[in-house]
Scaffold this motif. Structure first.
Motif, PDB file in Angstrom:
ATOM      1  N   GLU A   1       0.831  -1.206   0.000  1.00  0.00           N
ATOM      2  CA  GLU A   1       0.000   0.000   0.000  1.00  0.00           C
ATOM      3  C   GLU A   1       0.865   1.254   0.000  1.00  0.00           C
ATOM      4  N   GLY A   2       0.358   2.316  -0.632  1.00  0.00           N
ATOM      5  CA  GLY A   2       1.086   3.574  -0.646  1.00  0.00           C
ATOM      6  C   GLY A   2       2.128   3.621  -1.749  1.00  0.00           C
ATOM      7  N   SER A   3       3.038   4.590  -1.647  1.00  0.00           N
ATOM      8  CA  SER A   3       4.060   4.763  -2.670  1.00  0.00           C
ATOM      9  C   SER A   3       5.353   5.277  -2.042  1.00  0.00           C
ATOM     10  N   MET A   4       6.417   5.233  -2.810  1.00  0.00           N
ATOM     11  CA  MET A   4       7.713   5.720  -2.358  1.00  0.00           C
ATOM     12  C   MET A   4       7.612   7.207  -2.004  1.00  0.00           C
ATOM     13  N   PRO A   5       8.118   7.630  -0.836  1.00  0.00           N
ATOM     14  CA  PRO A   5       8.028   9.051  -0.474  1.00  0.00           C
ATOM     15  C   PRO A   5       8.923   9.918  -1.349  1.00  0.00           C
ATOM     16  N   ARG A   6       8.507  11.166  -1.557  1.00  0.00           N
ATOM     17  CA  ARG A   6       9.360  12.118  -2.260  1.00  0.00           C
ATOM     18  C   ARG A   6      10.630  12.365  -1.444  1.00  0.00           C
ATOM     19  N   LEU A   7      11.696  12.784  -2.128  1.00  0.00           N
ATOM     20  CA  LEU A   7      12.974  12.995  -1.448  1.00  0.00           C
ATOM     21  C   LEU A   7      12.878  14.043  -0.344  1.00  0.00           C
ATOM     22  N   ASN A   8      11.985  15.012  -0.520  1.00  0.00           N
ATOM     23  CA  ASN A   8      11.853  16.057   0.499  1.00  0.00           C
ATOM     24  C   ASN A   8      10.733  15.763   1.503  1.00  0.00           C
ATOM     25  N   GLU A   9      10.201  14.524   1.441  1.00  0.00           N
ATOM     26  CA  GLU A   9       9.126  14.145   2.357  1.00  0.00           C
ATOM     27  C   GLU A   9       9.395  12.800   3.028  1.00  0.00           C
ATOM     28  N   ILE A  10      10.653  12.416   3.142  1.00  0.00           N
ATOM     29  CA  ILE A  10      10.991  11.137   3.773  1.00  0.00           C
ATOM     30  C   ILE A  10      10.663  11.224   5.258  1.00  0.00           C
ATOM     31  N   PRO A  11       9.861  10.314   5.777  1.00  0.00           N
ATOM     32  CA  PRO A  11       9.418  10.403   7.176  1.00  0.00           C
ATOM     33  C   PRO A  11      10.538  10.126   8.171  1.00  0.00           C
ATOM     34  N   GLN A  12      10.327  10.562   9.390  1.00  0.00           N
ATOM     35  CA  GLN A  12      11.278  10.308  10.469  1.00  0.00           C
ATOM     36  C   GLN A  12      11.294   8.816  10.791  1.00  0.00           C
ATOM     37  N   GLY A  13      12.433   8.360  11.306  1.00  0.00           N
ATOM     38  CA  GLY A  13      12.552   6.950  11.662  1.00  0.00           C
ATOM     39  C   GLY A  13      12.807   6.092  10.439  1.00  0.00           C
ATOM     40  N   CYS A  14      12.261   4.886  10.422  1.00  0.00           N
ATOM     41  CA  CYS A  14      12.364   4.023   9.252  1.00  0.00           C
ATOM     42  C   CYS A  14      11.480   4.596   8.140  1.00  0.00           C
ATOM     43  N   ALA A  15      12.065   4.867   6.979  1.00  0.00           N
ATOM     44  CA  ALA A  15      11.312   5.507   5.897  1.00  0.00           C
ATOM     45  C   ALA A  15      10.145   4.649   5.418  1.00  0.00           C
ATOM     46  N   PHE A  16      10.208   3.336   5.650  1.00  0.00           N
ATOM     47  CA  PHE A  16       9.170   2.435   5.158  1.00  0.00           C
ATOM     48  C   PHE A  16       7.989   2.316   6.122  1.00  0.00           C
ATOM     49  N   HIS A  17       8.103   2.871   7.302  1.00  0.00           N
ATOM     50  CA  HIS A  17       7.099   2.580   8.336  1.00  0.00           C
ATOM     51  C   HIS A  17       5.663   2.985   7.954  1.00  0.00           C
ATOM     52  N   PRO A  18       5.418   4.059   7.173  1.00  0.00           N
ATOM     53  CA  PRO A  18       4.015   4.370   6.832  1.00  0.00           C
ATOM     54  C   PRO A  18       3.350   3.288   5.973  1.00  0.00           C
ATOM     55  N   ARG A  19       4.141   2.458   5.321  1.00  0.00           N
ATOM     56  CA  ARG A  19       3.592   1.424   4.439  1.00  0.00           C
ATOM     57  C   ARG A  19       3.743   0.020   5.021  1.00  0.00           C
TER      58      ARG A  19
END
Length: 333
Positions: free
Chosen positions: A285-303
């Motif tokens: 689910e979801g998609s790869m985050p934009r380079l300027n929107e990489i989330p805090q922590g593990c970048a994969f955690h929202p998905r």
């Protein structure tokens, strides 16, 4: 050139590489702490969704980065004979880097139609590489050009060498680009999505050709693709990238048959399998985050379907397991 300790087996080592792109006074971390080794005569596959940093990693190795990007830190070390060369410290267009590029390290680009010069013949573009990197005379360069085209399975190589890129089919342009890349027998070949937009039959021929070249010349290959099926057939080791970082890296069998990182598991579950009776494939689910929107922590955690609170706060370190290395809080060090 910067000399370091010699290593007989590893021909290229990348350690904690960080390549950033600066746009509108904003830093985009395209590659953010990537480490891997490439071994002589072996194929390392780098996989991941579009935007994960695969091609920027390759461009960093070749020092062919866009103007607004630079290697921020880390090491890229090419082990050549009795010396080890710090590629990351070389000037992009300085003579030491130009001497390596095309001779020791070559690259097959994703789209040969844009990589090949439309106003020069195929033969003249191959000869240009030979002219810069060898001391061949004109006749020898012509003979070598014909030989390389013939090795690539291009019919009537004498005639086709005098033709232009637009006169070649997609598969033949890709073969011509491989001929150019292999003309000086490089020690490392980087193939960035080398079969994009080619039909399945031509894809198989291209990969068979690369395998043959690897066996004949002990060339190390870095194969960049989003196709896990291709990796399973061609690679010895595989590195899975996500949002500029390595998620998992190990032997191709272990990573594909026994994936550990939730992202790798998701990639493998999205591949159709022979005899599998399912109406729809599983998807991440979801998609790869934009380079300027990489989330805090593990970048994969929202998905991630196994996310924990720790995943949202801290970046997991890469740890070594028995059969692979992985960056995931599910596997504490």
């Amino acid at each position: 050139m910067i000399i370091m300790e010699k290593n007989n087996e590893i021909i290229l080592s990348v350690k904690d590489l960080k390549t950033y792109i600066y746009v509108n006074n904003r830093c985009n971390r395209a590659v953010d702490g990537v480490s891997f080794n490439v071994h002589k005569g072996k194929t390392l596959g780098i996989v991941g969704e579009s935007g994960c940093g695969k091609s920027i990693t390759a461009s960093s190795i070749m020092q062919l980065l866009p103007k607004l990007s630079r290697i921020e830190s880390g090491e890229i070390v090419y082990h050549k004979d009795d010396e080890a060369i710090r590629i990351d410290l070389l000037e992009r267009n300085g003579k030491p880097m130009r001497d390596l590029r095309g001779a020791d390290i070559s690259m097959i680009f994703q789209d040969p139609m844009t990589a090949l010069n439309p106003v020069y013949t195929i033969g003249s573009q191959i000869k240009e590489n030979l002219l810069y990197h060898t001391s061949m005379d004109k006749k020898s360069m012509t003979n070598k050009t014909i030989e390389m085209l013939e090795k690539m399975g291009i019919p009537l190589p004498h005639q086709r060498a005098e033709e232009y890129p637009h006169q070649f089919s997609g598969g033949m342009r890709q073969r011509a680009m491989i001929a150019m890349a292999m003309s000086c027998n490089p020690k490392i070949l980087i193939a960035d999505e080398p079969t994009t937009a080619l039909d399945v039959t031509i894809q198989a021929q291209i990969f068979e050709l690369m395998q043959k070249l690897k066996e004949e010349h002990q060339t190390a290959i870095i194969l960049i693709t989003h196709d896990m099926g291709v990796i399973a057939e061609t690679a010895d080791r595989v590195a899975v990238m996500y949002a500029g970082k390595m998620a998992e890296i190990g032997n191709v069998y272990d990573v594909i048959k026994k994936p550990k990182h939730p992202y790798t598991v998701g990639l493998m579950n999205s591949i159709p399998k022979m005899g599998q009776d399912t109406e729809a494939l599983m998807q991440i689910e979801g998609s790869m985050p934009r380079l300027n929107e990489i989330p805090q922590g593990c970048a994969f955690h929202p998905r991630c379907n196994q996310v924990m609170e720790q995943c949202k706060k801290m970046v997991p370190p890469m740890i070594e397991l028995e059969d692979s290395n992985i960056a995931c809080w599910l596997y504490p060090s």
